[in-house]
Design an enzyme around this catalytic site. Structure first.
Site, PDB file in Angstrom:
ATOM      1  N   GLY A  16       2.016  -3.607   2.380  1.00 51.45           N
ATOM      2  CA  GLY A  16       1.463  -2.252   2.391  1.00 51.45           C
ATOM      3  C   GLY A  16       0.374  -2.060   3.438  1.00 51.45           C
ATOM      4  O   GLY A  16       0.043  -2.981   4.194  1.00 51.45           O
ATOM      5  N   GLN A  17      -0.180  -0.841   3.449  1.00 48.82           N
ATOM      6  CA  GLN A  17      -1.124  -0.471   4.508  1.00 48.82           C
ATOM      7  C   GLN A  17      -2.344  -1.402   4.552  1.00 48.82           C
ATOM      8  O   GLN A  17      -2.659  -1.975   5.586  1.00 48.82           O
ATOM      9  CB  GLN A  17      -1.602   0.978   4.317  1.00 48.82           C
ATOM     10  CG  GLN A  17      -2.455   1.481   5.472  1.00 48.82           C
ATOM     11  CD  GLN A  17      -3.335   2.673   5.109  1.00 48.82           C
ATOM     12  OE1 GLN A  17      -3.485   3.020   3.940  1.00 48.82           O
ATOM     13  NE2 GLN A  17      -3.912   3.300   6.105  1.00 48.82           N
ATOM     14  N   ASP A  58       7.520  -9.327  -8.308  1.00 45.41           N
ATOM     15  CA  ASP A  58       7.387  -7.986  -8.882  1.00 45.41           C
ATOM     16  C   ASP A  58       6.287  -8.089  -9.939  1.00 45.41           C
ATOM     17  O   ASP A  58       6.463  -8.793 -10.946  1.00 45.41           O
ATOM     18  CB  ASP A  58       8.735  -7.580  -9.506  1.00 45.41           C
ATOM     19  CG  ASP A  58       8.709  -6.139  -9.987  1.00 45.41           C
ATOM     20  OD1 ASP A  58       7.599  -5.589 -10.137  1.00 45.41           O
ATOM     21  OD2 ASP A  58       9.798  -5.586 -10.218  1.00 45.41           O
ATOM     22  N   ILE A  59       5.156  -7.426  -9.700  1.00 50.65           N
ATOM     23  CA  ILE A  59       4.026  -7.667 -10.609  1.00 50.65           C
ATOM     24  C   ILE A  59       4.263  -7.142 -12.025  1.00 50.65           C
ATOM     25  O   ILE A  59       3.501  -7.457 -12.927  1.00 50.65           O
ATOM     26  CB  ILE A  59       2.659  -7.167 -10.065  1.00 50.65           C
ATOM     27  CG1 ILE A  59       2.609  -5.661  -9.876  1.00 50.65           C
ATOM     28  CG2 ILE A  59       2.251  -7.891  -8.829  1.00 50.65           C
ATOM     29  CD1 ILE A  59       1.172  -5.153  -9.747  1.00 50.65           C
ATOM     30  N   TYR A 148      -2.531   8.525 -11.053  1.00 51.85           N
ATOM     31  CA  TYR A 148      -3.131   7.477 -10.206  1.00 51.85           C
ATOM     32  C   TYR A 148      -4.613   7.306 -10.565  1.00 51.85           C
ATOM     33  O   TYR A 148      -5.089   6.188 -10.770  1.00 51.85           O
ATOM     34  CB  TYR A 148      -2.958   7.881  -8.743  1.00 51.85           C
ATOM     35  CG  TYR A 148      -3.598   6.968  -7.725  1.00 51.85           C
ATOM     36  CD1 TYR A 148      -3.189   5.646  -7.582  1.00 51.85           C
ATOM     37  CD2 TYR A 148      -4.592   7.446  -6.862  1.00 51.85           C
ATOM     38  CE1 TYR A 148      -3.770   4.821  -6.619  1.00 51.85           C
ATOM     39  CE2 TYR A 148      -5.158   6.638  -5.900  1.00 51.85           C
ATOM     40  CZ  TYR A 148      -4.750   5.328  -5.780  1.00 51.85           C
ATOM     41  OH  TYR A 148      -5.316   4.520  -4.828  1.00 51.85           O
TER      42      TYR A 148
HETATM   43  C1  AKB Z   1      -4.401   8.159  -1.863  1.00 48.54           C
HETATM   44  O1  AKB Z   1      -4.509   9.115  -1.097  1.00 48.54           O
HETATM   45  O2  AKB Z   1      -3.756   8.184  -2.898  1.00 48.54           O
HETATM   46  C2  AKB Z   1      -5.152   6.883  -1.502  1.00 48.54           C
HETATM   47  C3  AKB Z   1      -6.487   6.815  -2.154  1.00 48.54           C
HETATM   48  C4  AKB Z   1      -7.588   7.670  -1.677  1.00 48.54           C
HETATM   49  O3  AKB Z   1      -6.676   6.063  -3.061  1.00 48.54           O
HETATM   50  N1  AKB Z   1      -5.260   6.774  -0.080  1.00 48.54           N
END
Ligand code: AKB
Length: 326
Positions: A16-17, A58-59, A148
């Protein structure tokens, strides 16, 4: 609390990034063979693959994680595998599974195997519309409105719980949007701040998915990597916080970013067509107070908007000229 050093490191989400550049920085510091890069299914770049060990795991499948921990005698984990904010809203159940059940797997294995340290990234997404948006304090309201964000708050609490309850040395940072020239981010709300560079170089135009006046906290990757490693190497006795450090680099609006790019590429034109990610951005802070990080482990960013833009355009420009980017 032991003060064990990191010796054999596992990075999840290494394709990932942030994971891809963090892995390379850790390999340089701790030795290529001592840093195991892992991913779920995306193929690693040749640089990542050829510079040290790589495995697919795979976590959310604990047995796949435990196998590599045992095979490589791992004592430290940087858990960079995550579903970001925008994809998290499309797939909330996957977001919970990876970000929470995956994290629980990592913390439990680290506890059982008495590991030295675990890094658990948080995000500015832990905040919500009730949080003060200017100079957001370290201790403040955490009522995110995205899945998230919910997983980030729970992850901070879980990490702090493992520290206090089991003496596991878990540490974490609330990352702002991260801007980088090596690997594109995927599925985040702050992705526009990276995409804009590729499009400015390639097509001299970009359609931005947030409004021109949208201000968010951002950071350039070299600062992000330095801060992450500095926190992990800090003496634990200096830390009052553990998994929830505010972490600031710079803050700017989408319009200010476009104007800065235009100074280098005068033909560049940015237009604004906000989509569903605008609503997420509107719940996040604009500027962050990171006094705790500065005081407890000496955090100090190096890049501001002009120096970041100059460096990004130089790095990406070279990769385009060298045919490394299509
Ligand atoms: C997102 O945009 O979801 C992420 C973050 C700020 O955690 N880059």
């Amino acid at each position: 609390m032991s003060k064990r050093q990191m010796k054999r490191i596992l990075v999840t989400g290494a394709v990932g990034q942030i994971g891809s550049e963090l892995t390379m920085a850790l390999r340089e510091r701790y030795g290529n063979d001592n840093v195991l890069a892992t991913g779920r299914k995306t193929k690693p770049t040749e640089t990542l693959r050829n510079s040290g060990p790589f495995e697919f795991i795979d976590i959310v499948k604990p047995e796949t994680v435990e196998k590599v921990i045992d095979d490589y005698d791992i004592d430290t984990i940087f858990n960079m595998a995550a579903i970001l904010s925008a994809v998290g809203e499309e797939k909330p159940s996957l977001c919970w599974d990876v970000n929470i059940n995956g994290l629980y797997t990592i913390l439990e294995l680290a506890r059982k195997k008495e590991m030295a340290k675990v890094f658990v990234p948080s995000s500015i997404a832990a905040f919500g519309p009730e949080t003060p948006r200017e100079n957001t304090p370290q201790e403040t309201v955490l009522k995110p409105k995205t899945m998230y964000g919910v997983t980030k708050v729970a992850g901070e609490l879980l990490g702090n719980y493992y520290f206090k309850r089991f003496g596991l040395d878990v540490r974490g940072i609330r990352y702002p949007g991260i801007i980088s020239s090596e690997t594109l981010p995927g599925g985040g709300t702050t992705d526009y701040a990276v995409e804009i560079f590729y499009e400015a170089i390639k097509h001299k135009k970009y359609t931005c998915f947030v409004r021109e006046d949208t201000v968010l906290p951002m950071m350039y990757m070299p600062d992000c990597i330095k801060g992450t490693i500095d926190l992990m190497e800090a003496d634990v006795s200096m830390l009052k916080h553990h998994c929830d450090f505010n972490f600031a680099g710079m803050s700017f609006s989408a319009g200010e970013l476009a104007a800065e790019i235009k100074k280098h590429i005068p033909e560049f034109n940015c237009i604004y067509k906000p989509d569903s990610r605008q609503a997420i951005a509107d719940t996040w802070p604009q500027t962050i107070d990171d006094t705790a990080a500065r005081e407890e482990w000496g955090w100090q960013p190096s890049y501001d908007l002009p120096s970041m833009v100059t460096d990004m355009l130089e790095k990406l420009g070279k990769r385009y000229e060298g045919g490394l980017l299509a």
